[in-house]
Design a protein around this motif. Structure first.
Motif, mmCIF file in Angstrom:
data_model
loop_
_atom_site.group_PDB
_atom_site.id
_atom_site.type_symbol
_atom_site.label_atom_id
_atom_site.label_comp_id
_atom_site.label_asym_id
_atom_site.label_seq_id
_atom_site.Cartn_x
_atom_site.Cartn_y
_atom_site.Cartn_z
ATOM 1 N N THR A 163 0.848 -1.331 -0.004
ATOM 2 C CA THR A 163 -0.201 -0.095 -0.065
ATOM 3 C C THR A 163 0.800 1.198 -0.023
ATOM 4 O O THR A 163 2.101 1.222 0.758
ATOM 5 C CB THR A 163 -0.800 0.139 1.307
ATOM 6 O OG1 THR A 163 -1.969 -1.111 1.263
ATOM 7 C CG2 THR A 163 -1.865 1.222 1.206
ATOM 8 N N LEU A 164 0.421 2.252 -0.679
ATOM 9 C CA LEU A 164 0.952 3.532 -0.699
ATOM 10 C C LEU A 164 0.074 4.625 -0.287
ATOM 11 O O LEU A 164 -1.168 4.643 -0.542
ATOM 12 C CB LEU A 164 1.304 4.196 -2.056
ATOM 13 C CG LEU A 164 2.220 5.204 -2.040
ATOM 14 C CD1 LEU A 164 3.625 4.685 -1.827
ATOM 15 C CD2 LEU A 164 2.442 5.923 -3.390
ATOM 16 N N LEU A 165 0.188 5.370 0.953
ATOM 17 C CA LEU A 165 -0.646 6.072 1.646
ATOM 18 C C LEU A 165 0.011 7.621 1.320
ATOM 19 O O LEU A 165 1.018 7.782 1.565
ATOM 20 C CB LEU A 165 -0.725 5.909 3.008
ATOM 21 C CG LEU A 165 -1.264 4.522 3.483
ATOM 22 C CD1 LEU A 165 -1.340 4.257 4.960
ATOM 23 C CD2 LEU A 165 -2.755 4.501 2.869
ATOM 24 N N LEU A 166 -0.930 8.611 0.962
ATOM 25 C CA LEU A 166 -0.325 9.787 0.826
ATOM 26 C C LEU A 166 -1.189 11.013 1.342
ATOM 27 O O LEU A 166 -2.435 10.826 1.291
ATOM 28 C CB LEU A 166 -0.390 10.143 -0.600
ATOM 29 C CG LEU A 166 -0.373 11.782 -1.345
ATOM 30 C CD1 LEU A 166 1.163 12.146 -1.062
ATOM 31 C CD2 LEU A 166 -0.494 11.584 -2.719
ATOM 32 N N LEU A 167 -0.505 11.647 2.317
ATOM 33 C CA LEU A 167 -1.226 12.709 2.891
ATOM 34 C C LEU A 167 -0.838 14.227 2.197
ATOM 35 O O LEU A 167 0.423 14.158 1.698
ATOM 36 C CB LEU A 167 -0.811 13.023 4.268
ATOM 37 C CG LEU A 167 -0.789 11.947 5.273
ATOM 38 C CD1 LEU A 167 -0.086 10.787 5.158
ATOM 39 C CD2 LEU A 167 -0.852 12.554 6.692
ATOM 40 N N CYS A 168 -1.654 14.883 1.864
ATOM 41 C CA CYS A 168 -1.317 16.093 0.915
ATOM 42 C C CYS A 168 -2.306 17.380 1.467
ATOM 43 O O CYS A 168 -3.371 17.136 1.664
ATOM 44 C CB CYS A 168 -1.460 15.798 -0.374
ATOM 45 S SG CYS A 168 -2.954 15.442 -1.027
ATOM 46 N N SER A 169 -1.639 18.500 1.192
ATOM 47 C CA SER A 169 -2.594 19.833 1.157
ATOM 48 C C SER A 169 -3.080 19.874 -0.134
ATOM 49 O O SER A 169 -3.168 19.377 -1.201
ATOM 50 C CB SER A 169 -1.607 21.292 1.728
ATOM 51 O OG SER A 169 -0.727 21.050 0.419
ATOM 52 N N ASP A 170 -4.135 20.905 -0.218
ATOM 53 C CA ASP A 170 -5.043 20.924 -1.464
ATOM 54 C C ASP A 170 -4.138 21.582 -2.609
ATOM 55 O O ASP A 170 -4.718 21.501 -3.721
ATOM 56 C CB ASP A 170 -6.384 21.939 -1.026
ATOM 57 C CG ASP A 170 -5.980 23.385 -0.603
ATOM 58 O OD1 ASP A 170 -4.535 23.542 -0.283
ATOM 59 O OD2 ASP A 170 -6.726 24.032 -0.638
ATOM 60 N N GLY A 171 -2.888 22.048 -2.449
ATOM 61 C CA GLY A 171 -2.094 22.548 -3.473
ATOM 62 C C GLY A 171 -1.679 21.416 -4.256
ATOM 63 O O GLY A 171 -1.521 21.728 -5.583
ATOM 64 N N LEU A 172 -1.832 20.199 -3.789
ATOM 65 C CA LEU A 172 -1.367 18.983 -4.503
ATOM 66 C C LEU A 172 -2.847 18.278 -5.220
ATOM 67 O O LEU A 172 -2.985 17.896 -6.214
ATOM 68 C CB LEU A 172 -0.558 17.973 -3.951
ATOM 69 C CG LEU A 172 -0.187 16.905 -4.357
ATOM 70 C CD1 LEU A 172 0.477 16.997 -5.766
ATOM 71 C CD2 LEU A 172 0.545 15.862 -3.563
#
Length: 605
Positions: free
Chosen positions: A533-542
């Motif tokens: 699994t790949l988990l990605l946390l991001c802000s709305d800029g991404l």
């Protein structure tokens, strides 16, 4: 960079049915494809090619071994040869991912014929539900007189029979292997490909002890395969292992003699055996990843196949009530990385993040164990006069300190998480009150936080910073739901198009800091990791403008597959956001987790 080995399958389809444009709706096409009308490949068609020659005009695949057909091989319907992919990072060729964005079939407007091999469709139709048991189709095209399928190379995997003969094969693994074969048998029925499971040399086992096919065999095709045929194969496997379960031997006999000839009955019998032996299996009904009434071919947008209904009712695909077996899993690897960038239009960065990874590894001659206790926090601040960067930093610091003091062995429950988030909210709220900030000048921040313990995780979020999950089987999924006016209206029953027609649709309904704790309603998601699994946390800029969904095959999939290092992958995501969005600060935290079945948790009989 060295090339990637693959297997090329050359198939003569020149006398097969021609696919008409999508307006034809010809319901006979698949039935014709699934009949035995694939002609032998003539020697003069393929000719003699040396190792190192290119296969195909695109000059991407080089032959590792020569091809030489002669008069004695005139009955050969499929030529299998090993090739090297000289552009392994060119993910644009991944047909399984491309189908979500483009039509799989390029129609020549002059003659209305397809230039995509018909025999590639089973790989695509079954991939999302059955990978890795079904090998990945990496490319496919039609030459003048034959078709070429580039399939994942599985020659390095041991034969299933070899593994089965080992005395160390766990009893539950025997049951699970049969269960996987039943699921594949059921799914293959729609494509007349059940013979792939009856060729013992076509069955192998991967490093995670999952039964796999080396390829979906192209023929000969039959319409009269019975479960009894697979029962005979089971009996051969069971006879090769002196430790075979007696219940499995009895079940194989029942199947061979036709006493059990219904898929659901066979699944139930296998689940009952696992349950009876109390081998530590998590056995419970589960919702199939393929909806009960879905048409797996219709989902592929294949012109000419629209009229064929291959629903779960016809193919025996798992329904919501079908018994399902899940093996206990263990963590075998974890990598993480994070980056933040001010973007193209802001003069300062209001995002903040925190990563803390604690890995514990133990290894002996016979066992390897890896445990992880990791925290990932991402905040996207807002507010005038540098308030946003202050708020995001306060939130990160407060949560980090709380976790250091209070997070012990297991994942925190929802009550503990809610309390920690409430503390972060209160710190920012009190600063707003002390500084007498009002209106848009009140500082605040979004939050997305991920805590990982072994093969379990919990996510908490407030606002529109997101958590995504990517797996080979399920693709990209957005785990969190933004706290914004548009989503609030949808929950109230408003149609999405109407909800997002509002001028304030993207205005946040939740944030840390502007209001007291009584107005705060964070959301929580608990996750079990059952595959890599790949988990990605991001802000709305991404995440804005569906950037991740659009570029998943080029910027997310390669990280999980190992085609791209995790640090490089995060940098590429930041660069992509600057190129395509760039209007806001950009932050991305990526966690790559590798898991496999934990046979040490299975009791011995």
């Amino acid at each position: 960079m060295p090339g990637k080995p693959s297997i090329a399958l050359a198939v003569d389809e020149t006398t097969g049915p021609e696919m008409e444009p999508s307006t034809s709706g010809n319901p006979e096409i698949w039935q014709q494809v699934a009949s035995d009308n694939i002609d032998p490949i003539a020697a003069e068609v393929v000719g003699t090619r040396a190792a190192g020659d290119w296969l195909g005009s695109q000059q991407r695949y080089r032959l590792i071994e020569p091809i030489a057909l002669n008069a004695d091989s005139q009955n050969q319907k499929v030529v299998e040869v090993q090739v090297t992919d000289t552009k392994p990072n060119d993910m644009a060729s991944s047909l399984v991912e491309q189908r979500h964005r483009f039509s799989l079939v390029e129609i020549d407007q002059a003659d209305g014929k397809s230039h995509f091999p018909l025999m590639a469709y089973p790989y695509l139709a079954l991939h999302s539900r059955f990978f890795p048991s079904i090998p990945e189709l990496q490319n496919a095209w039609i030459e003048a007189d034959y078709s070429v399928l580039i399939v994942e190379d599985r020659r390095h995997l041991p034969d299933l029979l070899t593994i089965w003969q080992q005395a160390t094969l766990d009893p539950l693994q025997q049951v699970h292997s049969f269960y996987v074969m039943v699921e594949l048998w059921d799914a293959m029925a729609a494509f007349k490909g059940q013979g792939s499971l009856l060729n013992i040399s076509n069955l192998c086992m991967d490093e995670d002890q999952i039964v796999c096919l080396r390829c979906i065999e192209m023929g000969p095709y039959r319409n009269d395969y019975r479960l009894a045929d697979m029962g005979l194969l089971w009996q051969s496997l069971l006879q090769s292992n002196s430790q075979s379960l007696s219940d499995l031997i009895g079940l194989a006999t029942q199947v061979t003699e036709g006493q059990i000839d219904v898929i659901d009955s066979l699944k139930e019998a296998l689940v009952a055996i696992a349950d009876r032996y109390q081998l530590g299996t998590d056995i419970a009904p589960a919702v199939s990843e393929t909806p009960a009434e879905s048409n797996v071919l219709a989902d592929l947008d294949i012109p000419g196949l629209e009229g064929i209904d291959i629903s779960s009712e016809d193919t025996g695909m798992d329904s919501i009530d079908s018994p399902t077996m899940v093996l206990p899993m263990k963590l075998t690897g974890l990598e993480d990385a994070g980056q933040s960038h001010v973007g193209q239009q802001r003069d300062h960065n209001e995002d903040n993040y925190f990563i803390q990874s604690a890995l514990s590894r133990q290894e002996t001659l016979s066992t390897q164990t890896l445990d992880a206790k990791c925290a990932y926090i991402l905040c996207d601040g807002m507010g005038g006069h540098s308030g946003g960067e202050v708020a995001s930093q306060l939130a990160v610091d407060t949560l980090r300190e709380y976790l250091d003091d209070h997070w012990d062995a297991e994942l925190p429950d929802e009550k503990e998480l809610r309390h920690s988030i409430g503390l972060a909210n209160q710190v920012i709220y009190e600063k707003n009150q002390i500084e007498e900030r009002t209106g848009s000048a009140r500082m605040g921040t979004t939050l997305v936080m991920l805590l990982v313990k072994g093969t379990t995780a919990v996510a908490a979020h407030v606002g529109d910073s997101r958590l995504y999950r990517y797996t080979k089987r399920l693709g990209l999924q957005q785990i969190t739901v933004d706290h914004e006016v548009g989503q609030r209206e949808i929950k109230r029953g408003v149609e999405p198009a109407i909800a997002y027609a509002r001028p304030d649709a993207y205005q946040l309904t939740q944030a840390l800091g502007p209001c007291g704790e009584e107005a705060l309603e964070p959301s929580f998601n608990y996750l079990n990791l059952t595959e890599d699994t790949l988990l990605l946390l991001c802000s709305d800029g991404l995440s804005d403008d569906r950037l991740l969904e659009t570029h998943c095959s080029t910027h997310i999939e390669p990280i999980l597959r190992g085609h791209k290092g995790i640090e490089e992958g995060v940098a590429d995501l930041i660069e992509l956001a600057n190129e395509q969005n760039g209007h806001d600060n950009i932050t991305a935290l990526v966690v790559k987790l590798k898991v496999k079945p934990d046979l040490s948790k299975l009791q011995s009989v």
